[in-house]
Write an enzyme that holds these catalytic residues in place. Structure first.
Site, mmCIF file in Angstrom:
data_model
loop_
_atom_site.group_PDB
_atom_site.id
_atom_site.type_symbol
_atom_site.label_atom_id
_atom_site.label_comp_id
_atom_site.label_asym_id
_atom_site.label_seq_id
_atom_site.Cartn_x
_atom_site.Cartn_y
_atom_site.Cartn_z
ATOM 1 N N ASN A 33 0.825 -1.214 0.000
ATOM 2 C CA ASN A 33 0.000 0.000 0.000
ATOM 3 C C ASN A 33 0.859 1.263 0.000
ATOM 4 O O ASN A 33 0.507 2.260 -0.627
ATOM 5 C CB ASN A 33 -0.965 -0.008 1.190
ATOM 6 C CG ASN A 33 -2.234 -0.787 0.871
ATOM 7 O OD1 ASN A 33 -2.360 -1.370 -0.208
ATOM 8 N ND2 ASN A 33 -3.180 -0.814 1.797
ATOM 9 N N LEU A 59 -0.526 5.684 -12.021
ATOM 10 C CA LEU A 59 0.169 6.916 -12.418
ATOM 11 C C LEU A 59 -0.844 7.943 -12.913
ATOM 12 O O LEU A 59 -0.519 8.791 -13.735
ATOM 13 C CB LEU A 59 1.191 6.625 -13.521
ATOM 14 C CG LEU A 59 2.502 5.966 -13.080
ATOM 15 C CD1 LEU A 59 3.433 5.767 -14.268
ATOM 16 C CD2 LEU A 59 3.227 6.799 -12.005
ATOM 17 N N GLY A 96 -7.421 8.519 -1.474
ATOM 18 C CA GLY A 96 -8.197 8.543 -0.239
ATOM 19 C C GLY A 96 -8.582 7.124 0.110
ATOM 20 O O GLY A 96 -7.913 6.175 -0.297
ATOM 21 N N CYS A 138 -7.816 2.820 3.378
ATOM 22 C CA CYS A 138 -6.586 2.029 3.446
ATOM 23 C C CYS A 138 -5.312 2.852 3.241
ATOM 24 O O CYS A 138 -4.523 3.013 4.164
ATOM 25 C CB CYS A 138 -6.645 0.904 2.431
ATOM 26 S SG CYS A 138 -8.093 -0.144 2.670
HETATM 27 C C1 UGA Z 1 -6.073 -0.267 -1.713
HETATM 28 C C2 UGA Z 1 -5.086 -1.164 -2.476
HETATM 29 O O1 UGA Z 1 -5.069 -0.796 -3.854
HETATM 30 C C3 UGA Z 1 -5.467 -2.638 -2.315
HETATM 31 O O2 UGA Z 1 -4.516 -3.452 -2.963
HETATM 32 C C4 UGA Z 1 -5.518 -2.970 -0.825
HETATM 33 O O3 UGA Z 1 -5.872 -4.320 -0.594
HETATM 34 C C5 UGA Z 1 -6.532 -2.077 -0.152
HETATM 35 O O4 UGA Z 1 -6.149 -0.695 -0.342
HETATM 36 C C6 UGA Z 1 -6.557 -2.416 1.303
HETATM 37 O O5 UGA Z 1 -5.592 -2.142 2.008
HETATM 38 O O6 UGA Z 1 -7.507 -3.067 1.756
HETATM 39 P P1 UGA Z 1 -8.494 0.699 -2.269
HETATM 40 O O7 UGA Z 1 -8.390 1.468 -0.986
HETATM 41 O O8 UGA Z 1 -9.747 -0.026 -2.582
HETATM 42 O O9 UGA Z 1 -7.335 -0.404 -2.336
HETATM 43 O O10 UGA Z 1 -8.266 1.764 -3.423
HETATM 44 P P2 UGA Z 1 -7.239 1.994 -4.614
HETATM 45 O O11 UGA Z 1 -7.767 1.420 -5.869
HETATM 46 O O12 UGA Z 1 -5.872 1.618 -4.205
HETATM 47 O O13 UGA Z 1 -7.320 3.572 -4.744
HETATM 48 C C7 UGA Z 1 -6.914 4.396 -3.658
HETATM 49 C C8 UGA Z 1 -7.016 5.849 -4.016
HETATM 50 O O14 UGA Z 1 -6.007 6.208 -4.946
HETATM 51 C C9 UGA Z 1 -8.333 6.298 -4.648
HETATM 52 O O15 UGA Z 1 -8.741 7.500 -4.014
HETATM 53 C C10 UGA Z 1 -7.974 6.517 -6.090
HETATM 54 O O16 UGA Z 1 -8.781 7.502 -6.696
HETATM 55 C C11 UGA Z 1 -6.535 6.980 -5.983
HETATM 56 N N1 UGA Z 1 -5.719 6.758 -7.195
HETATM 57 C C12 UGA Z 1 -5.485 5.516 -7.636
HETATM 58 C C13 UGA Z 1 -5.165 7.858 -7.850
HETATM 59 O O17 UGA Z 1 -5.365 9.030 -7.451
HETATM 60 N N2 UGA Z 1 -4.379 7.635 -8.956
HETATM 61 C C14 UGA Z 1 -4.137 6.406 -9.423
HETATM 62 O O18 UGA Z 1 -3.404 6.287 -10.432
HETATM 63 C C15 UGA Z 1 -4.700 5.306 -8.752
#
Ligand code: UGA
Length: 438
Positions: free
Chosen positions: A213, A255, A262, A265
């Site tokens: 993470n 990226l 947010g 996690c």
């Molecule tokens: C995250 C991890 O991706 C999972 O692998 C992990 O299991 C999970 O936390 C956890 O610890 O349980 P999640 O919180 O569902 O999953 O969300 P993500 O898809 O990681 O996105 C997180 C945030 O990053 C979102 O707000 C998203 O909009 C943002 N993001 C993502 C960006 O701003 N840019 C990106 O390129 C990707």
């Protein structure tokens, strides 16, 4: 395998239904009676694509039950801790209250041949201390750590088709063998299709999760830091992301520059990781994560400043439409949501803010009564002096700029997720701005 799952939040509920769907006998336990009643009737307590179907099918199969009665765990063999580990209210560290409570409530019902498995995201050292807690209570059951990697919005797929499985096994060889036997049986269908299995000790398994993470958070903040430089130079961050992502050592994922990460996690995990490093005397090792957090928070404030500038320097008497409240699309989760942070900040500065989200409207209404909530993008944008796209739901990406221009007071758009086509929106008369793109 007969599996009891302690904690039926996002992780536990999806895990319970998914494990039942692959043939295990599952009991979901939680202290929240309403949640247990809903789940038992096939009602998903959160928005997650595909979860409702798996839940209903698992209930119909007779292999999935939910209860608030922890004594029923005595009839099950594997006990999986899936409770939350939120950030502490007064510090950056993780709050382990629920983990401790889960273990304590299990203790009276454990037999020697049972196995306790941890899936919650915990600070390194937690499993070792839980083992001591079990032994101090006279419990001989082995304990293993088995972190999860599911993403909201893909939770069922990630649970049933994980890209890797991680076991953190105990030091004692007999206990490790028993824990492994139970884990191998639980994950037999995934192991059969050669899902990579990584095995280590407790600390390694705990660190795999927070490292993953933290790496993802770092990748996002890296590209957002580059976006800041782009804004100072006229370069285009999305083209840079595309170009560097073509190097397969870097890869194109995570990226996407925008308003940052947010959710329940990434933000709390990097902070808990830093806090734990401090306790372990290796603060400097993770000093960069502080900057990752700072970059992330700056992007939100940057949107607030961009909005003020676009509105001629004042929020007073201005109507702002905010498209999106969830921390990401296909979720109704608003925890640490950049969109909701921005909406609240603008409202606090005196703007008349109207929020709309395809899944999180009810949550916004309940949690932020000061924010007006509209049915859809057109209702939110009616009479707006500016529109902010802050969560990239497909229905916002598909918006027709000509139609939307007809309902607003002034066609100004800030695309906080870089998902709209600038040429198309400008051609429709919009003053269009995005993040790190000219
Ligand atoms: C995250 C991890 O991706 C999972 O692998 C992990 O299991 C999970 O936390 C956890 O610890 O349980 P999640 O919180 O569902 O999953 O969300 P993500 O898809 O990681 O996105 C997180 C945030 O990053 C979102 O707000 C998203 O909009 C943002 N993001 C993502 C960006 O701003 N840019 C990106 O390129 C990707």
């Amino acid at each position: 395998m007969r599996i009891s799952i302690i904690g039926c939040g996002y992780l536990g509920a999806v895990y319970a239904a998914s494990m039942a769907s692959i043939g295990h006998d599952v009991l979901g336990l939680d202290v929240d009676q309403k949640k247990i009643d809903d789940l038992g009737q096939g009602i998903a307590p959160f928005h997650e694509p595909g979860f409702g179907k798996v839940l209903t099918e698992a209930l119909d199969s007779g292999r999935l039950r939910f209860s608030t009665d922890y004594s029923q765990a005595a009839d099950y063999t594997a006990h999986v801790i899936c409770v939350g580990t939120p950030q502490q209210i007064d510090s950056a560290g993780a709050d382990l209250t629920y983990v401790h409570a889960a273990v304590d409530s299990l203790i009276p019902h454990l037999a020697d041949d049972h196995v306790v498995l941890g899936r919650s995201t915990v600070p390194v050292g937690t499993a070792a201390s839980l083992l001591e807690r079990l032994r101090a209570a006279g419990v001989k059951s082995p304990l293993a750590w088995n972190p999860e990697f599911l993403r909201e919005g893909f939770a069922v797929k990630d649970t049933l088709h994980p890209d890797r499985i991680v076991y953190g096994l105990p030091e004692d060889p007999a206990e490790a063998a028993r824990a492994r036997e139970v884990l191998d049986e639980i994950y037999a269908p995934m192991l059969e299709v050669e899902t990579p299995l990584v095995v280590g000790n407790y600390a390694t398994a705990e660190l795999v999760k927070v490292s993953a993470n933290s790496f993802l958070a770092t990748k996002i903040s890296f590209i957002n830091a580059v976006a800041e430089v782009c804004e100072a130079t006229g370069a285009d961050v999305s083209v840079i992301a595309e170009a560097i992502g073509l190097d397969d050592r870097i890869g194109p994922k995570f990226l996407r520059a925008g308003i940052g990460f947010g959710g329940g996690c990434l933000p709390k995990d990097i902070r808990a990781f830093m806090a734990r490093a401090g306790e372990l005397g290796v603060t400097q090792a993770l000093g960069f994560l502080r900057e990752v957090d700072h970059v992330n928070n700056r992007r939100r404030d940057h949107v607030v400043n961009m909005t003020r500038k676009a509105l001629g320097g004042t929020f007073t008497g201005k109507r702002i439409a905010v498209l999106g409240a969830a921390f990401k699309p296909d979720s109704d989760d608003t925890r640490q949501s950049p969109a909701l942070y921005i909406a609240s900040k603008l409202s606090g500065r005196g703007a008349d803010v109207v929020v709309t989200d395809p899944a999180a409207n009810q949550r916004v209404h309940a949690e932020r009564p000061n924010l007006a909530v509209a049915e859809d993008a057109y209702a939110a944008a009616a009479g707006a002096d500016i529109v902010l796209l802050l969560t990239e739901w497909q229905e916002f990406k598909d918006l027709d700029p000509v139609k939307l221009a007809e309902v607003v007071a002034a066609p100004r758009m800030i695309d906080g997720r870089n998902v709209l086509d600038p040429a198309r929106w400008r051609a429709a008369g919009w003053d269009y701005q995005s993040m790190g793109r000219p």
